[in-house]
Design an enzyme around this catalytic site. Structure first.
Site, PDB file in Angstrom:
ATOM      1  N   TYR A 103      77.102   1.365  50.550  1.00 30.88           N
ATOM      2  CA  TYR A 103      78.053   2.100  51.390  1.00 30.88           C
ATOM      3  C   TYR A 103      78.730   1.128  52.348  1.00 30.88           C
ATOM      4  CZ  TYR A 103      79.732   4.821  55.371  1.00 30.88           C
ATOM      5  OH  TYR A 103      80.520   5.341  56.369  1.00 30.88           O
ATOM      6  N   GLU A 190      85.955   5.257  54.129  1.00 25.76           N
ATOM      7  CA  GLU A 190      84.630   4.974  53.566  1.00 25.76           C
ATOM      8  C   GLU A 190      84.758   4.617  52.093  1.00 25.76           C
ATOM      9  OE1 GLU A 190      81.657   7.990  56.020  1.00 25.76           O
ATOM     10  OE2 GLU A 190      82.371   8.570  54.043  1.00 25.76           O
TER      11      GLU A 190
END
Ligand code: GDP
Ligand code: MN
Length: 395
Positions: A103, A190
């Site tokens: 991530y 993101e």
């Protein structure tokens, strides 16, 4: 403004991020065609403005074109958290088991009054879950908005997050992500999962991209991406009138006032009176009768609204203009719910005289906002209680 995955990916691509190949489809036939063109397994992905699509059944691995067609049929038209899927992104599938899911993200962070870059080796799943249960697994790094993220900083973050693979390439992707975020005035970007294959090369499989609404004037080229159907129908109507209007969940009192501050106060006062506001509506300063009329019309259309609380402090807004707008709505049969108002200040006496002339129980003026809100709350709650008894009886 929230972007769809395919739109966010397009921006990332423009900034040189290695993004998974994919094309948008609106019908199952188009989905199958894309799968045939790729000649490979694909993933069919719902394009809606919510996260967690995978868990909701909106992301489906499809080994063959026919399976892709079938999944397209399933996902198109599907309801995900109240949003209808009109488009899917068909991506060339990667073999997730042959790599790892990380991530990375960057947000506007009020706590540090700047941007914060985040990185975690626990990608793929809900990052919110990781943040709640094992926050130590997410590295936070403050990014200077003037210099942006520098490559050596990105490498240090990648190492601290425990990333494996080609760290130069991964750090380079972080730098590009931050460049895209800064250039596009993003409040959030993101990449999750950030897939790192066996050779160590990073690839963006999913992105969330959200642009600051107040900066949209600097991104006119993206204006077409704003989708009206994603907003509440009353909010769309309100934007036509130029109102600052926000629909609120679970409310029963319609609220309108002149100025953001007084409307915020009005929401608090309604809450304190034991009811819940159904909306925020600022008619602005110096509103004429017609604007008030439209505002009353809009709020009256909301079936959640059982009573209306109007809170006006007359400065440049004249109380008699407000009264005229409300009275006209009553005369035209638009106003069917009780209006409890506090209008103080400029032309207050004229307003009182106009209302006395009409003398309708539906429109009442009170000397202060607490009394007006209390009355609106009482009536709204009584109406809500009556309505819920009715639904019980109907069952
Ligand atoms: P989200 O649930 O809305 O975050 O949607 P994602 O795009 O992140 O997809 C959810 C999950 O599907 C990911 O975490 C992956 O595990 C999986 N996934 C996405 N793309 C691929 C792919 O190309 N191949 C495989 N095998 N799985 C994928
Ligand atoms: Mn995701």
């Amino acid at each position: 403004m929230k972007l769809h995955e395919y739109q966010g990916k397009e921006i990332l691509r423009q900034f040189g991020v290695n993004v998974q190949e994919g094309r948008v489809a609106k019908t199952p036939d188009e989905v199958r065609q894309i799968a045939r063109d790729y000649g490979d397994a694909v993933v069919v992905k719902a394009q809606v403005h919510v996260g967690g699509r995978g868990k909701a059944g909106g992301v489906k691995f499809s080994p063959t074109p026919d399976k892709a067609y079938e999944n397209g049929e399933k996902i198109l038209g599907m309801d995900i958290k109240g949003l209808t899927v009109n488009k899917v992104l068909v991506t060339r599938a990667v073999d997730i088991d042959a790599g790892v899911e990380y991530y990375i993200g960057m947000i506007v962070d009020r706590n540090v009054q700047s941007f914060t870059l985040m990185a975690s080796a626990e990608g793929g799943v809900d990052i919110e879950e990781v943040a709640a249960e094992t926050p130590e697994k997410i590295v936070h790094y403050r990014v200077d908005p003037i210099t942006g993220l520098r490559p050596y900083e990105a490498r240090a973050v990648a190492i601290q997050a425990g990333f494996k693979g080609n760290l130069n390439k991964i750090a380079d992707m972080m730098v590009k992500l931050s460049q895209a975020a800064l250039a596009r005035d993003a409040v959030l970007v993101e990449i999750n999962p950030l897939f790192v294959d066996a050779s160590g090369t990073p690839l963006a499989l999913d992105t969330k991209f959200e642009i600051d609404d107040n900066a949209m004037y600097r991104h006119k080229d993206l204006a077409d991406w704003r989708e009206m159907e994603a907003e509440h129908p009353l909010e769309i109507e309100a934007s036509k009138y130029g109102f600052a209007y926000v629909k609120l969940d679970d409310g029963n009192v319609g609220v309108l006032g002149n100025g953001a501050g007084i409307v915020m106060t009005s929401l608090d006062v309604v809450n304190r009176a034991g009811a819940k506001p159904a909306n925020f509506l600022d008619i602005g300063g110096g509103a004429k009768a017609e604007i008030v009329y439209n505002a009353v019309k809009l709020v009256s259309k909301d079936t959640d609204v059982k009573a209306i609380f109007i809170n006006i402090f007359g400065g440049i807004t004249r109380a008699d203009e407000v009264a005229k707008g409300v009275i006209q709505a009553l005369k035209d049969g638009i106003l069917t719910k009780p209006v409890r108002m506090r209008i103080a200040g400029t032309a207050e006496e004229e307003a009182k005289a106009l209302l006395a002339e009409v003398n309708s129980p539906l429109i009442q003026m009170y000397p202060n906002m607490f009394d007006a809100a209390a009355e609106a709350a009482k009536e709204a709650n009584a109406a809500s209680a009556a309505a819920s008894t009715k639904t019980v009886e109907n069952k």
